[in-house]
Design a protein around this motif. Sequence first.
Motif, PDB file in Angstrom:
ATOM      1  N   PRO A  12      -0.674  10.235   3.552  1.00 55.35           N
ATOM      2  CA  PRO A  12       0.421  10.246   4.176  1.00 55.35           C
ATOM      3  C   PRO A  12      -0.423  10.721   5.934  1.00 55.35           C
ATOM      4  CG  PRO A  12       0.594  12.172   2.988  1.00 55.35           C
ATOM      5  CD  PRO A  12      -0.021  11.232   2.623  1.00 55.35           C
ATOM      6  N   GLN A  13      -1.227  11.079   6.022  1.00 55.17           N
ATOM      7  CA  GLN A  13      -2.345  11.865   7.141  1.00 55.17           C
ATOM      8  C   GLN A  13      -2.457  10.478   8.014  1.00 55.17           C
ATOM      9  OE1 GLN A  13      -2.768  12.653   4.335  1.00 55.17           O
ATOM     10  NE2 GLN A  13      -4.916  13.491   3.558  1.00 55.17           N
ATOM     11  N   TYR A  14      -2.888   9.785   7.135  1.00 53.77           N
ATOM     12  CA  TYR A  14      -3.737   8.119   7.771  1.00 53.77           C
ATOM     13  C   TYR A  14      -3.065   7.653   7.800  1.00 53.77           C
ATOM     14  CZ  TYR A  14      -7.501  11.334   5.697  1.00 53.77           C
ATOM     15  OH  TYR A  14      -9.141  12.452   5.717  1.00 53.77           O
ATOM     16  N   ARG A  15      -1.840   7.428   7.414  1.00 55.37           N
ATOM     17  CA  ARG A  15      -1.350   6.295   7.214  1.00 55.37           C
ATOM     18  C   ARG A  15      -0.720   5.405   8.648  1.00 55.37           C
ATOM     19  NH1 ARG A  15       4.014   8.568   4.806  1.00 55.37           N
ATOM     20  NH2 ARG A  15       2.472   8.875   3.010  1.00 55.37           N
ATOM     21  N   GLY A  16       0.161   6.340   9.646  1.00 58.22           N
ATOM     22  CA  GLY A  16      -0.273   5.164  10.885  1.00 58.22           C
ATOM     23  C   GLY A  16      -1.561   4.674  11.278  1.00 58.22           C
ATOM     24  N   ARG A  17      -2.528   5.552  11.175  1.00 56.13           N
ATOM     25  CA  ARG A  17      -3.622   4.331  12.107  1.00 56.13           C
ATOM     26  C   ARG A  17      -3.838   3.575  10.299  1.00 56.13           C
ATOM     27  NH1 ARG A  17      -6.580  10.457  11.856  1.00 56.13           N
ATOM     28  NH2 ARG A  17      -5.012  10.662  10.817  1.00 56.13           N
ATOM     29  N   ALA A  18      -3.635   3.522   9.184  1.00 54.40           N
ATOM     30  CA  ALA A  18      -4.299   2.563   8.210  1.00 54.40           C
ATOM     31  C   ALA A  18      -3.312   1.420   8.474  1.00 54.40           C
ATOM     32  CB  ALA A  18      -4.070   2.837   7.230  1.00 54.40           C
ATOM     33  N   ALA A  71      -0.190   6.849  16.814  1.00 61.05           N
ATOM     34  CA  ALA A  71       0.810   7.140  16.153  1.00 61.05           C
ATOM     35  C   ALA A  71       0.716   8.129  14.680  1.00 61.05           C
ATOM     36  CB  ALA A  71       1.086   5.185  14.696  1.00 61.05           C
ATOM     37  N   ASP A  72      -0.324   8.457  14.266  1.00 64.23           N
ATOM     38  CA  ASP A  72      -0.394   9.684  14.484  1.00 64.23           C
ATOM     39  C   ASP A  72      -0.954  10.658  14.887  1.00 64.23           C
ATOM     40  OD1 ASP A  72      -0.285   8.914  11.307  1.00 64.23           O
ATOM     41  OD2 ASP A  72      -2.565   8.025  11.011  1.00 64.23           O
ATOM     42  N   ARG A  73      -1.130  10.813  16.541  1.00 60.78           N
ATOM     43  CA  ARG A  73      -1.637  11.863  17.060  1.00 60.78           C
ATOM     44  C   ARG A  73      -0.572  12.481  18.074  1.00 60.78           C
ATOM     45  NH1 ARG A  73      -6.432  14.712  18.899  1.00 60.78           N
ATOM     46  NH2 ARG A  73      -6.017  15.336  20.883  1.00 60.78           N
ATOM     47  N   ILE A  74       0.504  11.458  18.572  1.00 56.84           N
ATOM     48  CA  ILE A  74       1.322  11.843  19.211  1.00 56.84           C
ATOM     49  C   ILE A  74       2.816  11.530  18.577  1.00 56.84           C
ATOM     50  CG2 ILE A  74       0.566  11.300  21.631  1.00 56.84           C
ATOM     51  CD1 ILE A  74       1.707   9.272  21.411  1.00 56.84           C
ATOM     52  N   GLY A  75       2.672  10.398  17.611  1.00 57.00           N
ATOM     53  CA  GLY A  75       4.100  10.452  16.572  1.00 57.00           C
ATOM     54  C   GLY A  75       4.720   8.212  16.474  1.00 57.00           C
ATOM     55  N   GLY A 103       1.278  -3.384  21.256  1.00 56.98           N
ATOM     56  CA  GLY A 103       0.850  -2.060  20.776  1.00 56.98           C
ATOM     57  C   GLY A 103       1.449  -0.995  19.348  1.00 56.98           C
ATOM     58  N   TYR A 104       2.852  -1.377  20.081  1.00 52.72           N
ATOM     59  CA  TYR A 104       4.183  -0.257  19.123  1.00 52.72           C
ATOM     60  C   TYR A 104       4.063  -0.892  17.948  1.00 52.72           C
ATOM     61  CZ  TYR A 104       6.544  -4.016  20.897  1.00 52.72           C
ATOM     62  OH  TYR A 104       7.193  -5.327  21.366  1.00 52.72           O
ATOM     63  N   PHE A 105       4.381  -1.828  17.669  1.00 51.80           N
ATOM     64  CA  PHE A 105       3.767  -2.664  16.232  1.00 51.80           C
ATOM     65  C   PHE A 105       3.189  -1.916  15.339  1.00 51.80           C
ATOM     66  CE2 PHE A 105       5.356  -6.675  18.249  1.00 51.80           C
ATOM     67  CZ  PHE A 105       6.744  -6.553  17.452  1.00 51.80           C
ATOM     68  N   SER A 106       2.119  -0.918  15.814  1.00 51.31           N
ATOM     69  CA  SER A 106       1.605  -0.613  15.002  1.00 51.31           C
ATOM     70  C   SER A 106       1.626   0.999  14.289  1.00 51.31           C
ATOM     71  CB  SER A 106      -0.304  -0.121  15.678  1.00 51.31           C
ATOM     72  OG  SER A 106      -1.251  -1.131  15.833  1.00 51.31           O
ATOM     73  N   GLY A 107       3.323   1.222  14.648  1.00 53.24           N
ATOM     74  CA  GLY A 107       3.327   2.815  14.126  1.00 53.24           C
ATOM     75  C   GLY A 107       4.718   1.578  13.148  1.00 53.24           C
TER      76      GLY A 107
END
Length: 434
Positions: free
Chosen positions: A154-160, A305-309, A351-355
Amino acid sequence: MSGNRPTDPGAIERAEIEDTSLLAFYRDMNPPERRTFWACATGWALDGMDFMIYPLVIGTIIVMWKVDPGTAGLAGTVTLLASAIGGWLGGYLADRIGRVRTLQLTILWFSFFSLVCAFVQNFDQLLVARALLGIGFGGEWAAGAVLMGEAIRPQYRGRAVGSVQSGWAIGWGLAVLSQAILFSWLPPETAWRWMFAIGALPALLVLYLRRYVEEPIIAAETRAKQNASGDRPKLSEIFAGPMLKTTILASLAATGCQGGYYAITFWVPRFLTTERKLSIVSSTGYLSALIIGSFVGYLVGAWLADRIGRRNLFLTFSLGAIAVILIYTQVTLTNEVLWILGFPLGFFASGYFSGMGAFLTELYPTRLRGSGQGFCYNFGRGIGALFPFLVGALSNTTSLGNAIAIFAVLAYGLFFLAAYALPETRGRILYADA
């Protein structure tokens, strides 16, 4: 991450995100996670290549078969409408027979029908072939996004998951490169067929999936419990109880983000060759700026996505996309400035698709994750599918630039409002359930 749910069924556990650097997730991956990452990234890149081939050859189709822009845009709309059905069914299958197996089936499906597109003899046949391709196209996203969301901690999910999303820009770039090469070497009436033939290449990825990619543990555990109890998930469960509000809002967010994206990317190649008077080959540089911006946007979006949500990512990028598309289409610009502006346009429009993948994964319990994620994203894709057709139809009464701007602004406005109403899910821990 797998395990049992907290004692309090209403509790939501979140992982602490300590290292927010972009590549932290990759450094800490184990071999199975890395294999899953590269399989999904490659699949998403080839998926993007397959979809973007048609917008790149639409000008040739219009001239060769003498169809009007609205009718030509209908083929793009039909592809996306079919993908909405395919995504929902693909997500349901992923919950019933497994993420990896569903991914294999959907890749083979859309690869085969891309090859069929290369041999059609008229526009009606192309319309049918693109619709059938869309079913696999939608199912592939649903299965791949759930697979990645569950395989990564979970701590890496947004970036991965966001980094996997960047593969779309690579696939788009491959499609543009193929166009530049094939249309330089071959006459247009032959080159477009070879473009679709190249779209059959994703089938080779299935060999890698069969050999190296494993089913996520929490998905396997959940299906084992379901098989033991006989309590299998139903398609209708995502519309019942507290899940209904989540499904409605997530579907609206997916509609806005995809409607805006398709209004821009489907018609910008045509905008450059008609209103800006560029040739197919000379427009490649302008599309390259857009694609590079898109690729960087995916990576920055994955980090944010992991930095600011997830939610703050969506709000920021939707406003940025509105601003840039209005300047791009409504302000008189030199070709040099237009080329430069392609970078921020691609950046904010992608870029928003990444989240989105991580966000939808975290909104649903494991037993409904494929169905919920597959439905919401692909409902949005289906409604967003109307935008290429509507832009093309409106361009018969106003400029193509005006038509693109109108529908893009409406879509991104909807995305902003729906994202604002949804909860933040960053770092949410996923559990196996029954």
